[in-house]
Enzyme design. Structure first.
Site, short mmCIF file in Angstrom:
data_model
loop_
_atom_site.label_atom_id
_atom_site.label_comp_id
_atom_site.label_asym_id
_atom_site.label_seq_id
_atom_site.Cartn_x
_atom_site.Cartn_y
_atom_site.Cartn_z
N ASN A 13 35.22 42.29 48.96
CA ASN A 13 36.29 41.39 48.73
C ASN A 13 37.04 41.32 49.94
O ASN A 13 37.91 42.06 50.11
CB ASN A 13 37.18 41.80 47.44
CG ASN A 13 38.11 40.64 47.14
OD1 ASN A 13 38.24 39.53 47.46
ND2 ASN A 13 39.07 41.17 45.90
N LYS A 15 39.30 39.21 50.46
CA LYS A 15 40.74 38.49 50.25
C LYS A 15 41.09 37.52 51.28
O LYS A 15 40.12 36.83 51.79
CB LYS A 15 41.57 39.68 50.20
CG LYS A 15 41.32 40.86 49.18
CD LYS A 15 42.30 41.81 48.95
CE LYS A 15 41.75 42.67 47.91
NZ LYS A 15 42.47 43.94 47.36
N HIS A 101 40.15 38.53 39.37
CA HIS A 101 40.99 39.52 40.18
C HIS A 101 42.41 39.60 39.76
O HIS A 101 43.17 38.88 39.54
CB HIS A 101 40.70 39.18 41.68
CG HIS A 101 41.10 40.35 42.45
ND1 HIS A 101 42.57 40.73 42.85
CD2 HIS A 101 40.29 41.33 43.00
CE1 HIS A 101 42.26 42.11 43.62
NE2 HIS A 101 41.05 42.17 43.84
N GLU A 103 44.96 40.34 41.64
CA GLU A 103 45.70 39.53 42.56
C GLU A 103 45.98 38.04 42.18
O GLU A 103 47.07 37.45 42.08
CB GLU A 103 45.16 39.74 43.87
CG GLU A 103 45.78 40.90 44.55
CD GLU A 103 44.73 41.61 45.60
OE1 GLU A 103 43.95 40.56 46.10
OE2 GLU A 103 44.64 42.48 45.92
N GLU A 173 38.92 47.46 37.84
CA GLU A 173 39.82 47.60 39.05
C GLU A 173 41.01 48.17 38.57
O GLU A 173 41.98 46.94 38.08
CB GLU A 173 39.83 46.49 39.90
CG GLU A 173 38.53 46.16 40.64
CD GLU A 173 38.76 45.39 41.74
OE1 GLU A 173 38.14 45.69 42.90
OE2 GLU A 173 39.58 44.43 41.66
N GLY A 179 44.48 48.50 46.98
CA GLY A 179 45.13 48.29 48.40
C GLY A 179 46.26 49.45 48.49
O GLY A 179 47.12 49.49 49.23
N SER A 219 40.78 51.09 46.28
CA SER A 219 40.66 52.06 47.32
C SER A 219 39.40 52.79 47.40
O SER A 219 39.17 53.95 47.83
CB SER A 219 41.91 53.03 47.18
OG SER A 219 43.10 52.25 47.39
P1 PGA Z 1 40.87 47.60 47.98
O1 PGA Z 1 40.70 46.66 47.06
O2 PGA Z 1 39.72 48.28 48.16
O3 PGA Z 1 41.60 47.31 49.26
O4 PGA Z 1 41.84 48.53 47.01
C1 PGA Z 1 39.95 46.48 46.21
C2 PGA Z 1 39.84 45.09 45.45
O5 PGA Z 1 40.95 44.45 45.47
O6 PGA Z 1 38.93 44.66 44.82
#
Ligand code: PGA
Length: 257
Positions: A13, A15, A101, A103, A173, A179, A219
């Site tokens: 992803n 982003k 997601h 976010e 997630e 993140g 992460s």
């Molecule tokens: P990250 O993000 O691996 O940077 O924690 C995962 C995601 O949001 O899909």
């Protein structure tokens, strides 16, 4: 039945990272890392920003990397300024879309119902869906993780048929792990991915429950991927930060082989 009945999925992803030119380079770099490996057992996806889709799709031609978007609107067309339709995505080479997601839920007002509308439209239009769920830290601390994830799964999959479930994978997630560098332990990931599988089985029957790939995200990186992917109910990963480095992403793909 065990994991071998489900295909591993390793999805990046990206982003809001990488310009179209950079996207072309990153796809080529990932391909260079994986081309000597037998990755036939792994579905590899890069979910890129909308404007990167043509360049990424072009760069991914002839490779085993599938290209996805990070959202899609539920309407076929119309007065929805700033939105993108399923047909638009399909025409420029997207096969996948990430939906729900955290976010999008946190910063852009996405709800279980709007996620459901998007999931329905995507599946009806033959896009494959990576459907994300996960609890906030406060919800985990309150002991309601399973309740939260169960609601997200049940509402998000409302009116989705058994046949359509073949084109959908679920990504667990935990929001507190995204993140932050704070990965869920493999036991925590296994516990919730197992719970999600039970919810899917209760909605669609055990055959679908056992056949649905459930990914962990938050992460995940080149170092912890082996341990997370060793768990029975963790069939792959949705990777943010570590998917932006070709060598790290390739290492995670190798962990899923
Ligand atoms: P990250 O993000 O691996 O940077 O924690 C995962 C995601 O949001 O899909």
């Amino acid at each position: 039945m065990n994991k071998t009945t489900r295909k591993a999925v390793i999805a990046g992803n990206w982003k809001m990272n990488k310009t179209p030119g950079e996207a072309r380079e990153l796809i080529a770099a990932i391909e260079a890392e994986i081309k000597t490996k037998d990755v036939s057992g792994v579905e590899i996806v890069a979910a890129v920003p909308f404007v990167d889709l043509p360049a990424a799709a072009e760069a991914a031609k002839g490779t085993s990397i599938k290209i996805g978007a990070q959202n899609v609107h539920w309407a076929a067309s119309g007065a929805f300024t700033g939105e993108i339709s399923v047909l638009m995505l399909k025409e420029i080479g997207a096969e996948y879309v990430v939906l729900g997601h955290s976010e999008r839920r946190q910063y852009f007002g996405e709800t279980d119902l709007t996620v459901n509308a998007r999931v329905k439209a995507a599946l009806e239009g033959d896009l494959k869906v990576i459907f994300c769920v996960g609890e906030l830290l406060e919800e985990r601390e309150l002991g309601i993780t399973e309740e939260v994830v169960s609601r997200q799964v049940k509402v998000g999959l409302k009116d989705i048929s058994v046949a359509q479930m073949q084109n959908l994978v679920i990504a667990y997630e935990p929001v507190w792990a995204i993140g932050t560098g704070k990965t869920a332990t493999s036991e925590q990931a296994e516990e919730v991915c197992g719970a999600i599988r039970r919810i899917v089985s209760s909605l669609y029957g055990e055959t679908v429950g056992k056949a649905t790939s459930i990914l962990y995200g938050g992460s995940m990186n080149a170092k912890n991927a082996d341990e997370l992917l060793s768990k029975t109910n963790v069939d792959g990963g949705l990777i943010g930060g570590a998917s932006l480095k070709a060598a790290d992403f390739a290492r995670i793909i190798a962990a899923a082989i």
